[in-house]
Write a protein that holds these residues in place. Sequence first.
Motif, PDB file in Angstrom:
ATOM      1  N   ALA A 102       0.826  -1.203   0.000  1.00 51.05           N
ATOM      2  CA  ALA A 102       0.000   0.000   0.000  1.00 51.05           C
ATOM      3  C   ALA A 102       0.860   1.253   0.000  1.00 51.05           C
ATOM      4  O   ALA A 102       0.527   2.255  -0.653  1.00 51.05           O
ATOM      5  N   GLN A 103       1.987   1.203   0.712  1.00 48.89           N
ATOM      6  CA  GLN A 103       2.883   2.358   0.762  1.00 48.89           C
ATOM      7  C   GLN A 103       3.467   2.652  -0.619  1.00 48.89           C
ATOM      8  O   GLN A 103       3.554   3.814  -1.044  1.00 48.89           O
ATOM      9  N   MET A 104       3.877   1.599  -1.343  1.00 52.08           N
ATOM     10  CA  MET A 104       4.428   1.778  -2.690  1.00 52.08           C
ATOM     11  C   MET A 104       3.395   2.408  -3.622  1.00 52.08           C
ATOM     12  O   MET A 104       3.708   3.322  -4.409  1.00 52.08           O
ATOM     13  N   ILE A 105       2.169   1.937  -3.532  1.00 46.99           N
ATOM     14  CA  ILE A 105       1.103   2.486  -4.381  1.00 46.99           C
ATOM     15  C   ILE A 105       0.803   3.932  -3.990  1.00 46.99           C
ATOM     16  O   ILE A 105       0.651   4.804  -4.857  1.00 46.99           O
ATOM     17  N   ARG A 106       0.738   4.194  -2.693  1.00 46.15           N
ATOM     18  CA  ARG A 106       0.426   5.555  -2.211  1.00 46.15           C
ATOM     19  C   ARG A 106       1.502   6.558  -2.610  1.00 46.15           C
ATOM     20  O   ARG A 106       1.214   7.737  -2.865  1.00 46.15           O
ATOM     21  N   ASP A 107       2.762   6.081  -2.694  1.00 48.70           N
ATOM     22  CA  ASP A 107       3.868   6.969  -3.057  1.00 48.70           C
ATOM     23  C   ASP A 107       4.005   7.154  -4.563  1.00 48.70           C
ATOM     24  O   ASP A 107       4.943   7.824  -5.018  1.00 48.70           O
ATOM     25  N   GLY A 108       3.115   6.530  -5.322  1.00 50.21           N
ATOM     26  CA  GLY A 108       3.176   6.662  -6.774  1.00 50.21           C
ATOM     27  C   GLY A 108       4.294   5.857  -7.392  1.00 50.21           C
ATOM     28  O   GLY A 108       4.802   6.200  -8.468  1.00 50.21           O
ATOM     29  N   ALA A 109       4.686   4.758  -6.744  1.00 53.25           N
ATOM     30  CA  ALA A 109       5.760   3.923  -7.264  1.00 53.25           C
ATOM     31  C   ALA A 109       5.227   2.642  -7.902  1.00 53.25           C
ATOM     32  O   ALA A 109       6.012   1.845  -8.426  1.00 53.25           O
ATOM     33  N   ALA A 110       3.906   2.431  -7.861  1.00 52.58           N
ATOM     34  CA  ALA A 110       3.334   1.206  -8.415  1.00 52.58           C
ATOM     35  C   ALA A 110       1.830   1.378  -8.624  1.00 52.58           C
ATOM     36  O   ALA A 110       1.210   2.299  -8.086  1.00 52.58           O
ATOM     37  N   TRP A 111       1.271   0.459  -9.422  1.00 55.87           N
ATOM     38  CA  TRP A 111      -0.168   0.393  -9.641  1.00 55.87           C
ATOM     39  C   TRP A 111      -0.771  -0.700  -8.757  1.00 55.87           C
ATOM     40  O   TRP A 111      -0.057  -1.595  -8.275  1.00 55.87           O
ATOM     41  N   VAL A 112      -2.081  -0.650  -8.595  1.00 54.14           N
ATOM     42  CA  VAL A 112      -2.792  -1.807  -8.074  1.00 54.14           C
ATOM     43  C   VAL A 112      -2.843  -2.836  -9.199  1.00 54.14           C
ATOM     44  O   VAL A 112      -3.228  -2.515 -10.327  1.00 54.14           O
ATOM     45  N   ASP A 113      -2.430  -4.060  -8.914  1.00 53.68           N
ATOM     46  CA  ASP A 113      -2.408  -5.112  -9.936  1.00 53.68           C
ATOM     47  C   ASP A 113      -3.828  -5.630 -10.158  1.00 53.68           C
ATOM     48  O   ASP A 113      -4.386  -6.300  -9.287  1.00 53.68           O
ATOM     49  N   PRO A 114      -4.439  -5.363 -11.317  1.00 58.13           N
ATOM     50  CA  PRO A 114      -5.820  -5.790 -11.538  1.00 58.13           C
ATOM     51  C   PRO A 114      -5.957  -7.295 -11.702  1.00 58.13           C
ATOM     52  O   PRO A 114      -7.041  -7.847 -11.548  1.00 58.13           O
ATOM     53  N   GLY A 115      -4.850  -7.967 -11.998  1.00 54.70           N
ATOM     54  CA  GLY A 115      -4.931  -9.405 -12.243  1.00 54.70           C
ATOM     55  C   GLY A 115      -4.902 -10.242 -10.991  1.00 54.70           C
ATOM     56  O   GLY A 115      -5.163 -11.441 -11.033  1.00 54.70           O
ATOM     57  N   ILE A 116      -4.589  -9.657  -9.842  1.00 57.00           N
ATOM     58  CA  ILE A 116      -4.449 -10.462  -8.640  1.00 57.00           C
ATOM     59  C   ILE A 116      -5.103  -9.816  -7.423  1.00 57.00           C
ATOM     60  O   ILE A 116      -5.123 -10.392  -6.336  1.00 57.00           O
ATOM     61  N   GLU A 117      -5.678  -8.641  -7.619  1.00 56.31           N
ATOM     62  CA  GLU A 117      -6.223  -7.944  -6.463  1.00 56.31           C
ATOM     63  C   GLU A 117      -7.398  -8.690  -5.831  1.00 56.31           C
ATOM     64  O   GLU A 117      -7.732  -8.476  -4.663  1.00 56.31           O
ATOM     65  N   HIS A 118      -8.029  -9.626  -6.581  1.00 59.07           N
ATOM     66  CA  HIS A 118      -9.127 -10.394  -6.014  1.00 59.07           C
ATOM     67  C   HIS A 118      -8.671 -11.299  -4.882  1.00 59.07           C
ATOM     68  O   HIS A 118      -9.484 -11.790  -4.098  1.00 59.07           O
ATOM     69  N   ARG A 119      -7.340 -11.537  -4.772  1.00 58.80           N
ATOM     70  CA  ARG A 119      -6.829 -12.382  -3.708  1.00 58.80           C
ATOM     71  C   ARG A 119      -6.585 -11.592  -2.428  1.00 58.80           C
ATOM     72  O   ARG A 119      -6.209 -12.157  -1.407  1.00 58.80           O
ATOM     73  N   LEU A 120      -6.784 -10.280  -2.503  1.00 56.26           N
ATOM     74  CA  LEU A 120      -6.716  -9.445  -1.314  1.00 56.26           C
ATOM     75  C   LEU A 120      -8.060  -9.459  -0.610  1.00 56.26           C
ATOM     76  O   LEU A 120      -9.098  -9.726  -1.210  1.00 56.26           O
ATOM     77  N   SER A 121      -8.053  -9.150   0.678  1.00 61.44           N
ATOM     78  CA  SER A 121      -9.313  -9.021   1.393  1.00 61.44           C
ATOM     79  C   SER A 121     -10.030  -7.760   0.908  1.00 61.44           C
ATOM     80  O   SER A 121      -9.428  -6.881   0.274  1.00 61.44           O
ATOM     81  N   ALA A 122     -11.329  -7.666   1.188  1.00 66.07           N
ATOM     82  CA  ALA A 122     -12.104  -6.502   0.766  1.00 66.07           C
ATOM     83  C   ALA A 122     -11.515  -5.215   1.349  1.00 66.07           C
ATOM     84  O   ALA A 122     -11.437  -4.181   0.676  1.00 66.07           O
ATOM     85  N   THR A 123     -11.070  -5.295   2.603  1.00 65.86           N
ATOM     86  CA  THR A 123     -10.479  -4.113   3.253  1.00 65.86           C
ATOM     87  C   THR A 123      -9.192  -3.697   2.562  1.00 65.86           C
ATOM     88  O   THR A 123      -8.965  -2.505   2.288  1.00 65.86           O
ATOM     89  N   ASP A 124      -8.329  -4.682   2.258  1.00 67.19           N
ATOM     90  CA  ASP A 124      -7.060  -4.361   1.603  1.00 67.19           C
ATOM     91  C   ASP A 124      -7.281  -3.824   0.190  1.00 67.19           C
ATOM     92  O   ASP A 124      -6.571  -2.910  -0.247  1.00 67.19           O
ATOM     93  N   ARG A 125      -8.254  -4.373  -0.523  1.00 65.66           N
ATOM     94  CA  ARG A 125      -8.539  -3.870  -1.879  1.00 65.66           C
ATOM     95  C   ARG A 125      -8.945  -2.403  -1.825  1.00 65.66           C
ATOM     96  O   ARG A 125      -8.526  -1.599  -2.659  1.00 65.66           O
TER      97      ARG A 125
END
Length: 396
Positions: A102-125
């Motif tokens: 989440a820190q990497m995404i928040r800092d603009g260093a990465a995207w949310v991976d659409p191909g695997i985000e379903h394996r995250l919990s609803a809260t983490d997504r």
Amino acid sequence: MPFVILCAFLCTSAAVRGASLVGQVIEVNSGDVITILNLNRPVRVRLLGVDAPEMDQAFGDVAKKHLADLVYNKSVLVEYAGISGDHSLNGRVLLDGADIGAQMIRDGAAWVDPGIEHRLSATDREVYQRSEDAARSERRGLWQEEYPIAPWEFAKAAALRRNPVATLNPVAPARAIERGKSTSELTNMTLFASRVGSSVTSVASSFRASDLPGFLEPVDGGNWRALHPPRESFSALVPETGETKTVTIPSGDRMNDVHLYRGRDGRSAFVLSWLTATTFGESDAEAMKRSIIGFVDVWANTFKKLDAGPQPLLTCELENERDISMYGFSGLEFDLSSCMLPVKARVFTRVINGERQMYIGSVFYVEPNDNVDRFINSFTITPPASHKKAQKPQNR
């Protein structure tokens, strides 16, 4: 030392929700892959739900450096959810309770991976998506560009440039297991085997070097006795002067008791280990072979420290394999007589209710003697009570 979180909602629950590993980050491979050292083994971890720019893509090197600044040389917790196609572990990486993905995404260093985000919990997504939305709106990192190319689109375009026409190349065969070679690849089988190896190492290290005077010098082991631990399904004849120890070690989100016997007689050393641990879906054959390799290596190295010789004690592969399955347990026997330090070993295993029972026995010897076969042939699974009852002769 904890690092500063830029937004309070990035801190998710530190409770372990699945299987986990703890290790020190020894390498940052890219903006979404790290290598940790766990149980003296390098383990490659891919940040779950995170997709950083490819290394040959714009901002790829920046993302890698940013991840290194966050975690390199620090101890992290990995809550893993499976194994990816490149044999790396997929998991959330936590540092002091903070979600690094989440820190990497928040800092603009990465995207949310659409191909695997379903394996995250609803809260983490939700946290990951809010992190990306915030980075976009604040034009952080890669979002400073007007139209940054997502890494999956970049990889797709690169693949089309390399292979404009589909081919029918055969799939490469899986690589064979290589003994003595460090690897960061992880499979269901090695997840379990790493537990076995670390268990034996923990117990072996608890014995004193002075317990083995010289390198397998002749020792009077006294009388022999039957070893049949309570609630276990094996028995073996062992030297009476041997020692048994139990060590409790962490294993994921639970603690496991690992038991070990070690005794000497003549110029031979006799070792038994038994434990129960969560299975990762590995086959019995895989678990037995990988575990016996680790078990023998650990003890051979223990003896090598006392010998201080220049050559390795084990310079051979598993050989002379024999199926000794009995009473519901899978079993294998190996006669490694061509090793510089000859070894005979047996291993038994079974899975009950998701728990794997593992019994391992080996004898290291300088020269063949009656006690070698005496020990190895006596190490067997005890018949269940129902079998004994069926075999009992009827009184007339």
